[in-house]
Design a protein around this motif. Sequence first.
Motif, PDB file in Angstrom:
ATOM      1  N   PRO A 169      31.363  28.043  27.734  1.00  0.00           N
ATOM      2  CA  PRO A 169      31.909  28.833  28.849  1.00  0.00           C
ATOM      3  C   PRO A 169      31.681  28.194  30.215  1.00  0.00           C
ATOM      4  O   PRO A 169      30.884  27.256  30.353  1.00  0.00           O
ATOM      5  N   LEU A 170      32.387  28.730  31.184  1.00  0.00           N
ATOM      6  CA  LEU A 170      32.207  28.329  32.574  1.00  0.00           C
ATOM      7  C   LEU A 170      30.966  29.034  33.124  1.00  0.00           C
ATOM      8  O   LEU A 170      30.826  30.252  32.981  1.00  0.00           O
ATOM      9  N   TRP A 171      30.104  28.281  33.759  1.00  0.00           N
ATOM     10  CA  TRP A 171      28.906  28.882  34.353  1.00  0.00           C
ATOM     11  C   TRP A 171      29.217  29.242  35.796  1.00  0.00           C
ATOM     12  O   TRP A 171      28.815  28.579  36.740  1.00  0.00           O
ATOM     13  N   ILE A 172      29.963  30.316  35.923  1.00  0.00           N
ATOM     14  CA  ILE A 172      30.437  30.795  37.226  1.00  0.00           C
ATOM     15  C   ILE A 172      30.087  32.272  37.354  1.00  0.00           C
ATOM     16  O   ILE A 172      30.316  33.052  36.434  1.00  0.00           O
ATOM     17  N   ASP A 173      29.526  32.640  38.493  1.00  0.00           N
ATOM     18  CA  ASP A 173      29.201  34.050  38.737  1.00  0.00           C
ATOM     19  C   ASP A 173      30.355  34.766  39.426  1.00  0.00           C
ATOM     20  O   ASP A 173      30.671  35.908  39.092  1.00  0.00           O
ATOM     21  N   LEU A 174      30.969  34.094  40.386  1.00  0.00           N
ATOM     22  CA  LEU A 174      32.071  34.685  41.146  1.00  0.00           C
ATOM     23  C   LEU A 174      33.288  33.783  41.054  1.00  0.00           C
ATOM     24  O   LEU A 174      33.235  32.609  41.420  1.00  0.00           O
ATOM     25  N   LEU A 175      34.391  34.349  40.570  1.00  0.00           N
ATOM     26  CA  LEU A 175      35.641  33.598  40.458  1.00  0.00           C
ATOM     27  C   LEU A 175      36.687  34.216  41.368  1.00  0.00           C
ATOM     28  O   LEU A 175      36.941  35.427  41.307  1.00  0.00           O
ATOM     29  N   ILE A 176      37.300  33.378  42.196  1.00  0.00           N
ATOM     30  CA  ILE A 176      38.376  33.807  43.092  1.00  0.00           C
ATOM     31  C   ILE A 176      39.639  33.046  42.711  1.00  0.00           C
ATOM     32  O   ILE A 176      39.653  31.809  42.717  1.00  0.00           O
ATOM     33  N   ILE A 177      40.700  33.787  42.377  1.00  0.00           N
ATOM     34  CA  ILE A 177      41.964  33.168  41.972  1.00  0.00           C
ATOM     35  C   ILE A 177      43.030  33.480  43.006  1.00  0.00           C
ATOM     36  O   ILE A 177      43.367  34.653  43.223  1.00  0.00           O
ATOM     37  N   ASP A 178      43.572  32.467  43.642  1.00  0.00           N
ATOM     38  CA  ASP A 178      44.651  32.639  44.622  1.00  0.00           C
ATOM     39  C   ASP A 178      46.005  32.467  43.920  1.00  0.00           C
ATOM     40  O   ASP A 178      46.092  31.911  42.827  1.00  0.00           O
ATOM     41  N   GLU A 179      47.066  32.948  44.562  1.00  0.00           N
ATOM     42  CA  GLU A 179      48.427  32.879  44.012  1.00  0.00           C
ATOM     43  C   GLU A 179      48.453  33.450  42.591  1.00  0.00           C
ATOM     44  O   GLU A 179      49.079  32.888  41.682  1.00  0.00           O
ATOM     45  N   PHE A 180      47.788  34.580  42.414  1.00  0.00           N
ATOM     46  CA  PHE A 180      47.622  35.131  41.076  1.00  0.00           C
ATOM     47  C   PHE A 180      48.944  35.600  40.471  1.00  0.00           C
ATOM     48  O   PHE A 180      49.069  35.682  39.248  1.00  0.00           O
ATOM     49  N   SER A 181      49.940  35.894  41.305  1.00  0.00           N
ATOM     50  CA  SER A 181      51.237  36.306  40.760  1.00  0.00           C
ATOM     51  C   SER A 181      51.861  35.214  39.904  1.00  0.00           C
ATOM     52  O   SER A 181      52.710  35.481  39.057  1.00  0.00           O
ATOM     53  N   MET A 182      51.427  33.963  40.103  1.00  0.00           N
ATOM     54  CA  MET A 182      51.972  32.834  39.349  1.00  0.00           C
ATOM     55  C   MET A 182      51.294  32.634  38.000  1.00  0.00           C
ATOM     56  O   MET A 182      51.772  31.860  37.174  1.00  0.00           O
ATOM     57  N   LEU A 183      50.165  33.297  37.776  1.00  0.00           N
ATOM     58  CA  LEU A 183      49.400  33.051  36.558  1.00  0.00           C
ATOM     59  C   LEU A 183      49.978  33.848  35.397  1.00  0.00           C
ATOM     60  O   LEU A 183      50.071  35.069  35.461  1.00  0.00           O
ATOM     61  N   ASP A 184      50.353  33.163  34.330  1.00  0.00           N
ATOM     62  CA  ASP A 184      50.943  33.862  33.189  1.00  0.00           C
ATOM     63  C   ASP A 184      49.860  34.373  32.247  1.00  0.00           C
ATOM     64  O   ASP A 184      48.679  34.054  32.383  1.00  0.00           O
ATOM     65  N   GLN A 185      50.286  35.166  31.265  1.00  0.00           N
ATOM     66  CA  GLN A 185      49.347  35.819  30.354  1.00  0.00           C
ATOM     67  C   GLN A 185      48.502  34.821  29.577  1.00  0.00           C
ATOM     68  O   GLN A 185      47.296  35.006  29.403  1.00  0.00           O
ATOM     69  N   TRP A 186      49.118  33.764  29.075  1.00  0.00           N
ATOM     70  CA  TRP A 186      48.415  32.839  28.200  1.00  0.00           C
ATOM     71  C   TRP A 186      47.307  32.097  28.948  1.00  0.00           C
ATOM     72  O   TRP A 186      46.187  31.933  28.440  1.00  0.00           O
TER      73      TRP A 186
END
Length: 725
Positions: free
Chosen positions: A407-424
Amino acid sequence: MQITGRFIKTIFRGSNSYTVAIFELDSRDDEVVTVTGYFPEIDKEHEYNLFGNYSEHPKYGMQFNVEQIEKVLFHDSANLIRYLSGAQFKGIGPKYAEVLVSVLGEDILEKIKENPDVLNTVPKMTIKRKLAILAGIESDMDQNYFYLTSNHLSMKNIMRLENIYGNDMMRIIKENPYKMIIDVDGIGFQTADKFAQSIGFSLDHPYRLEALANYLLLEWCSQRGDSYLEYDEFVNKLNDSIDAENYSLEDIFEGLRANNTVVFEEDRVYPITQYTAEKYIAQYLSLFPQEQFARINKEEIEQGISEIEKEIGIEYQDKQKEAIEAFFEEDLLILTGGPGTGKTTIVRGMVKLCRKLFPQYAITLCAPTGRASKRLSELTDCEARTVHSLLKWDKETGRFAKDEGDPLWIDLLIIDEFSMLDQWVFYNLLKAGKQFKKIILIGDQDQLPSVGIGKVLKDMIDSQLFRIVSLEKIYRQQEGSDIISLAFDIKNNNCEDIHADRDVRFFECQPTQVKDLTLQVVEKALNKYNTIYDSFMNVQVLAPQYRGLNGIDALNIALQKEFNPPSHSKRELVVGFRTFREGDKILQLKNQPDDDVFNGDIGILIEIVFAKEDVNHQNRLIVDFEGIIVEYTSETFVNITHAYCISVHKAQGSEYPIVVMPVLNEYNIMLQKRLLYTGVTRANKHLILIGQKEAFLRGVNNTNHYERKTTLQKRLLAYFDGDMI
């Protein structure tokens, strides 16, 4: 081309058989070359014919990229004796190997392969010795590689197959070539089908029909962005599309169920990937987080905001402060808003404050595309990465390296332009996210949905299960602010006219004048930049559709003719109705993570290699995507087109200093609010509209658009209610 050489040493060899090695060439004394590609373990006793092409790596210099490799058959007695007495020929020692060569001559290997019974003429030949010799030759995998490459499988895919199937590779793929689609990431229906038909599989073979149905289902879902097809529609489409005379849909469906590649649920039919993605996303979010982010009181947040304001020299407004406060209060926050509403300014404050209050936490910013992540980095002063980079897409295995097991060892994840991210992709991100304690999703829900399947942002918002902070006020006042004002007028159904100002222009004209006016506007825009490359990258023509007098295809032809005309110094290649010419601006049409290029990326065609110059007699196009060099052959030409003019959909997630956008009545039903809003917001400095103003105004008032079919929202509600589906 072909080179012949002897192995010297290995520089690198991956678990998937990707190899970098040094070979000494036979053609010139002491000349060595770096060889890269997928090939089996090297026999130091042999010379090899290497088929491929030279290329210059920007870091490592000249290399020979191998596409096919075969051993050079020995034709001298000493090497033949050493070879035939090797470990793979059990019971055949040097003395008997010498007898074999003396009787059958230096063309012994060719003679045995042509007629194994020639061994019966050798003195003291026993059945045991004969079987050992034939087994030794048969175990030489070079013949298998040659067989597979001659039947349209690349060395890269052969290595993938060998890693999965081992010694059973040939048996498995000859029995059912379509099995490789399921078992090996990166091998699709067309690759498997081409191989299958080349070895004699019929069009109505049950294995083929099952694979074809699965392939078509995913293609149909991808075309509309749906995660499923209704059962009756699936049946009707299959009957219209299957290119065989004798088949039974019941048998095909039974095979699909048995192989777990398609899911039938109620009256819906899902590709297994989308069914799995929906269920996992819903389950993950219903249990999120497994470990909470540390909490602080409101007074500490307010004090921290004041300190950040002084540090970066701004004053957050009430809505922006609400967003930052919500960031610390919520485990999952959705931040929405159009351009100029301060989303990135808020993110910058969130990250700075979080690092100040919780230095022990790992924070990561990401976006779906390279351009979006680069822009995010510039605007927030924080490093941002693409989602594929974050998940460590392995182009050798065709999989994300990061998952539940790593896994990713990340506590806080921020995703920009999320409308572009597909389900898969979102599913794969969450699979690697068991350590996540807080997720912030940033996007503009009024833009077009993702290029890939699904509408994740909308489904999550519509579920009303998550905290949403919507930003409405415009804060940007610098160059490009008139574009933002127009975008908000469109969004708020307040666009009754277009007022030409500093950053926005509308040149009205008739359809027959659009091409000439577009060329004039683009020429003037290009003059703002010093080099061709900068010009092409910073000035972009957008249009809603491909066909028609002023469609994307017609405009590309006109723009190419004007700005990259035929020249004796530039090669060109005709592919269908397109003429690709060195120096062309090129658009990537499909994700090719193996090559680190994605749908919507833009590059420059830097070289054309003609078939007569190529060892495999294939034309090749070589494109530079801002430092990433990608090579295309006839099989992948469909993945690229010209990019002088591109669709609004393909521009999604990118911004350009200057956007030129024709808007005409001929675009008809394509003119709708969400598309025009997305097109307008691609420009960050200057927007030039050309055509018929009434068409534009009618389009921004047209809210009819196809609503993608998914069941993610339904699953979210069920999982959060404990009624899992």
